[in-house]
Design an enzyme around this catalytic site. Structure first.
Site, PDB file in Angstrom:
ATOM      1  N   LYS A 138       4.515   0.191  11.449  1.00 59.96           N
ATOM      2  CA  LYS A 138       4.318   1.364  10.712  1.00 59.96           C
ATOM      3  C   LYS A 138       4.098   2.795  11.741  1.00 59.96           C
ATOM      4  O   LYS A 138       4.678   3.778  11.754  1.00 59.96           O
ATOM      5  CB  LYS A 138       3.341   1.318   9.662  1.00 59.96           C
ATOM      6  CG  LYS A 138       3.247   2.488   8.637  1.00 59.96           C
ATOM      7  CD  LYS A 138       2.237   1.958   7.388  1.00 59.96           C
ATOM      8  CE  LYS A 138       3.034   0.976   6.447  1.00 59.96           C
ATOM      9  NZ  LYS A 138       2.130   0.316   5.487  1.00 59.96           N
ATOM     10  N   GLU A 197       0.910  -1.229   0.173  1.00 58.65           N
ATOM     11  CA  GLU A 197       0.072   0.097   0.220  1.00 58.65           C
ATOM     12  C   GLU A 197       0.862   1.390  -0.038  1.00 58.65           C
ATOM     13  O   GLU A 197       2.025   1.198   0.731  1.00 58.65           O
ATOM     14  CB  GLU A 197      -0.575   0.028   1.270  1.00 58.65           C
ATOM     15  CG  GLU A 197      -2.062  -0.509   1.239  1.00 58.65           C
ATOM     16  CD  GLU A 197      -2.754  -0.425   2.614  1.00 58.65           C
ATOM     17  OE1 GLU A 197      -3.234   0.607   3.142  1.00 58.65           O
ATOM     18  OE2 GLU A 197      -2.654  -1.527   3.288  1.00 58.65           O
ATOM     19  N   ARG A 221       5.696 -13.035   9.503  1.00 56.65           N
ATOM     20  CA  ARG A 221       6.332 -11.954   9.164  1.00 56.65           C
ATOM     21  C   ARG A 221       7.832 -11.982   9.735  1.00 56.65           C
ATOM     22  O   ARG A 221       8.035 -12.538  11.023  1.00 56.65           O
ATOM     23  CB  ARG A 221       5.587 -10.572   9.405  1.00 56.65           C
ATOM     24  CG  ARG A 221       5.096 -10.784  10.786  1.00 56.65           C
ATOM     25  CD  ARG A 221       4.194  -9.390  11.153  1.00 56.65           C
ATOM     26  NE  ARG A 221       3.434  -9.201  10.127  1.00 56.65           N
ATOM     27  CZ  ARG A 221       3.216  -7.978   9.347  1.00 56.65           C
ATOM     28  NH1 ARG A 221       4.047  -6.978   9.529  1.00 56.65           N
ATOM     29  NH2 ARG A 221       2.358  -7.739   8.398  1.00 56.65           N
TER      30      ARG A 221
HETATM   31  P1  ATP Z   1       0.012  -1.956   7.194  1.00 57.34           P
HETATM   32  O1  ATP Z   1       0.299  -2.195   8.358  1.00 57.34           O
HETATM   33  O2  ATP Z   1      -0.131  -0.616   6.663  1.00 57.34           O
HETATM   34  O3  ATP Z   1      -1.010  -2.984   6.443  1.00 57.34           O
HETATM   35  P2  ATP Z   1       2.126  -3.660   5.985  1.00 57.34           P
HETATM   36  O4  ATP Z   1       3.459  -3.178   6.647  1.00 57.34           O
HETATM   37  O5  ATP Z   1       1.446  -4.619   5.941  1.00 57.34           O
HETATM   38  O6  ATP Z   1       1.378  -2.278   6.472  1.00 57.34           O
HETATM   39  P3  ATP Z   1       1.931  -3.273   3.067  1.00 57.34           P
HETATM   40  O7  ATP Z   1       2.041  -2.334   2.174  1.00 57.34           O
HETATM   41  O8  ATP Z   1       0.267  -3.914   2.952  1.00 57.34           O
HETATM   42  O9  ATP Z   1       2.379  -2.974   4.597  1.00 57.34           O
HETATM   43  O10 ATP Z   1       3.023  -4.597   3.096  1.00 57.34           O
HETATM   44  C1  ATP Z   1       3.342  -4.961   1.455  1.00 57.34           C
HETATM   45  C2  ATP Z   1       3.657  -6.416   1.718  1.00 57.34           C
HETATM   46  O11 ATP Z   1       4.824  -6.504   2.518  1.00 57.34           O
HETATM   47  C3  ATP Z   1       2.769  -7.407   2.068  1.00 57.34           C
HETATM   48  O12 ATP Z   1       2.522  -8.277   1.212  1.00 57.34           O
HETATM   49  C4  ATP Z   1       3.224  -7.948   3.378  1.00 57.34           C
HETATM   50  O13 ATP Z   1       2.783  -9.170   3.617  1.00 57.34           O
HETATM   51  C5  ATP Z   1       4.604  -7.760   3.488  1.00 57.34           C
HETATM   52  N1  ATP Z   1       5.186  -7.424   4.796  1.00 57.34           N
HETATM   53  C6  ATP Z   1       4.995  -6.221   5.761  1.00 57.34           C
HETATM   54  N2  ATP Z   1       5.632  -6.210   6.797  1.00 57.34           N
HETATM   55  C7  ATP Z   1       6.233  -7.654   6.686  1.00 57.34           C
HETATM   56  C8  ATP Z   1       7.089  -8.213   7.696  1.00 57.34           C
HETATM   57  N3  ATP Z   1       7.367  -7.727   8.814  1.00 57.34           N
HETATM   58  N4  ATP Z   1       7.736  -9.318   7.029  1.00 57.34           N
HETATM   59  C9  ATP Z   1       7.444  -9.914   6.187  1.00 57.34           C
HETATM   60  N5  ATP Z   1       6.425  -9.334   5.025  1.00 57.34           N
HETATM   61  C10 ATP Z   1       5.849  -8.142   5.502  1.00 57.34           C
HETATM   62 MG    MG Z   2      -1.018  -4.167   4.976  1.00 57.16          MG
END
Ligand code: ATP
Ligand code: MG
Length: 591
Positions: free
Chosen positions: A306, A61, A296
């Site tokens: 975030k 996003e 994750r």
């Molecule tokens: P939000 O809290 O805003 O949803 P987010 O960290 O999930 O933030 P996204 O932009 O939705 O952010 O993430 C993009 C991709 O990165 C997604 O497919 C998510 O699964 C992956 N991702 C985010 N954080 C992690 C993490 N700590 N480890 C592995 N993958 C991650």
């Molecule tokens: Mg997300």
């Protein structure tokens, strides 16, 4: 970027690779057709088979900067596509009208490129914005309405919440659930036309209000939102929910393996339900994408949420998103961490479904491993103390030769000029040596690397007692590289720079941003766990060859660690250096 060395081992098997291997072996995805751009089944039908064996995607996003966790996901998705003759799409998940910003789109594009991945492969340009799919998403919603799989609900959000039930209690059907197809179609048309205020109605999938999985209790798929969207402007008054939009985005793009983090596991039944309905109706092609979840990344000494990262920036605990102490990719880049180090780290930690906490030391080791192979050596004296060689003629100079890289003789040598007055590290001298101290103290002999063996004769202090100079005598027959050198055995081997040649530059000694492994644990405010010594700015003395270091050039400062010329604050002829990581894990040990 130093990319000549790829210390990557062969990919290690993991549960996701096993799934991909099995899917490729079964030929499951080989029947898919690909028109060259995303679209509904009708658009792909007439096209040739998809040249990509698999398709994955990285779907951020655009509402923030990417962090180390995203790097794991990027390496995983782009890495699978690379290893299996596939493609990985970069897709901006921008279906929420309120949040996204162009600044984030640009920084995400830069970060993925910096990590060394490309979405332009095999003549394709797989960079997409989910908001370009709104028409197709609405067509899917209308198909669900027409087939009795979706209805407009006019309950208040409070009523919906109460009627959803709980983990132990089934939900109750909405009084609107039996609306006719015609009525639902009419209402959804009017929602789209903007006739109702926000919250007046929602469109829900009609599945099962008694399902043990709450996500299947008639989830909301569209809501009314009178907000302009950065891409589609004022065209839409209804916006799809993420859980509805995401599977459709995957299907439109021919994604075979839709890899996400574990919190989406409970959404998988809805993902599958939705795509099964749309495939039944011929809107999307089969086989439909498959969702796979992994755990994750969590790292000790680091926060990745975030919300917490925003707080660090907003409250000025750090100097912005690209502060070298931030676990963002813009921060990592300024810090001097390498893309290859991220690849190695991603490979080492692997993927699994169990919640793990990775030790930050493992991350640093990966960075050291890559930098050890790629970074040229230089000399820097971080805390300078004057060394005077009493028996060396005043005004005399001579050349000493230092290898640019001890493991790569092909990189040649550089010249260090030796003279009567040198800079050495203050902590390489002790007036009263502690046990085990083999460096300079009165009467002791050490080697000045690439130069001579010297014997400490004494030292000078100022009126406060502070040591301001050390005196030595050198052994003229001890020069490194000459036959006489081997006759001397010294335990200390010190770096130095001639005072006449050294130049002064700012060096920033970065350390961990938090001083405890789990910031904010046990009810503490994570802000209180910030390491007060996470950065120290000093004026160091550097060898002349560093004066023309280009931004982002990385070096090993001998005996100290890896450093990078800061890409923001360096100017030609006046570089500023950031410490990336020390040579050895010195966390918690003072040295
Ligand atoms: P939000 O809290 O805003 O949803 P987010 O960290 O999930 O933030 P996204 O932009 O939705 O952010 O993430 C993009 C991709 O990165 C997604 O497919 C998510 O699964 C992956 N991702 C985010 N954080 C992690 C993490 N700590 N480890 C592995 N993958 C991650
Ligand atoms: Mg997300």
């Amino acid at each position: 970027m130093n990319s000549t060395h790829k210390p990557l081992p062969a990919p290690v098997a993991n549960f996701i690779r096993n799934i991909v291997d099995a899917d490729i072996a079964s030929g499951k995805n080989a029947t898919r057709r690909w028109s060259g751009r995303p679209g509904l089944a009708e658009q792909h039908h007439a096209a040739a088979s998809d040249p990509a064996k698999i398709r994955t995607r990285f779907p951020p996003e655009p509402n923030g900067y990417l962090h180390f966790g995203h790097a794991k996901s990027i390496c995983l998705n782009f890495g699978l596509a690379r290893d299996y003759g596939g493609r990985c799409h970069l897709r901006f998940d921008d279906t929420n009208p309120e949040k996204e910003e162009k600044e984030y789109v640009d920084s995400i594009v830069d970060a993925v490129r910096w990590l060394g991945f490309s979405w332009d492969e095999g003549g394709e340009k797989n960079l997409y914005f989910a908001s370009d799919y709104f028409d197709w998403m609405a067509a899917c919603a209308e198909y669900l309405i027409d087939t009795g799989h979706a209805y407009v609900d006019s309950q208040s959000s409070e009523e919906m919440r109460v009627n959803r039930g709980t983990l132990t209690e089934a939900g109750r059907n909405s009084p609107c659930r039996e609306r006719s197809v015609e009525e639902n179609r009419g209402l959804f048309q009017r929602m789209r036309a903007g006739e109702f205020p926000d919250g007046a109605h929602v469109l829900r999938a009609k599945i099962d209000m008694a399902s043990p999985n709450i996500n299947l209790r008639d989830p909301v798929i569209y809501r009314i939102r009178h907000a302009p969207h950065h891409n589609t402007g004022g065209r839409w008054r209804v916006y799809p929910m993420y859980t509805f939009a995401h599977p459709i985005e995957d299907a439109l793009e021919n994604i075979t393996h839709s890899i996400c983090t574990l919190e989406f596991e409970d959404q998988r039944p809805f993902y599958d339900w939705l795509l099964a309905r749309l495939a039944e109706g011929g809107l999307i092609q089969r086989p439909v994408p498959r969702q796979i979840e992994f755990s994750r990344l969590n790292l000790t000494y680091v926060v990745l949420s975030k919300r917490k990262l925003i707080q660090l920036v907003d409250e000025k605990h750090v100097d912005g998103w690209d502060d070298p102490r931030m676990p963002t990719l813009v921060g990592a880049r300024r810090r001097g961490y390498t893309p290859e180090g991220f690849h190695l780290f991603a490979e080492r930690i692997g993927v699994s479904k169990s919640d793990t906490l990775i030790d930050y030391a493992l991350f640093e080791d990966c960075m050291r491993e890559v930098l050890n192979l790629s970074a040229e050596r230089r000399v820097a004296v971080l805390d300078p103390l004057r060394l005077i060689i009493d028996n060396y003629p005043e005004g005399q100079r001579e050349d000493c030769f230092a290898p640019n890289h001890p493991l790569k003789p092909e990189l040649g040598t550089r010249t260090l000029s030796f003279g009567r007055e040198l800079w050495i590290e203050r902590d390489d001298f002790m007036e009263n040596p502690v046990k085990g101290f083999h460096r300079l103290y009165p009467g002791n002999t050490v080697r000045l690397r690439y130069a001579y063996v010297v014997k400490c004769a004494g030292f000078d202090t100022d009126e406060t007692g502070r040591i301001v100079a050390v005196h030595c005598d050198y052994m003229p027959d001890s020069k490194s590289g000459t036959p006489g050198a081997d006759a001397y055995k010294c335990k200390g081997n010190l770096h130095w720079i001639s005072a006449a040649d050294a130049f002064a530059a700012e060096v920033r000694l970065y350390d961990r941003l938090f001083s405890v492994p789990a910031p904010g644990a046990d009810g503490r405010n994570f802000i209180d766990d910030i390491n007060p010594e996470s950065v120290r700015r000093i004026m160091a003395r550097l060898e002349p060859a560093l004066e023309n270091a280009k931004p982002e050039e990385r070096f090993q400062f001998e005996r100290h660690g890896y450093f990078v010329a800061d890409r923001v604050d360096s100017v030609p002829g006046a570089p500023v250096f950031n410490r990336t990581v020390t040579l050895r894990d010195s966390w918690g040990k003072k040295g």
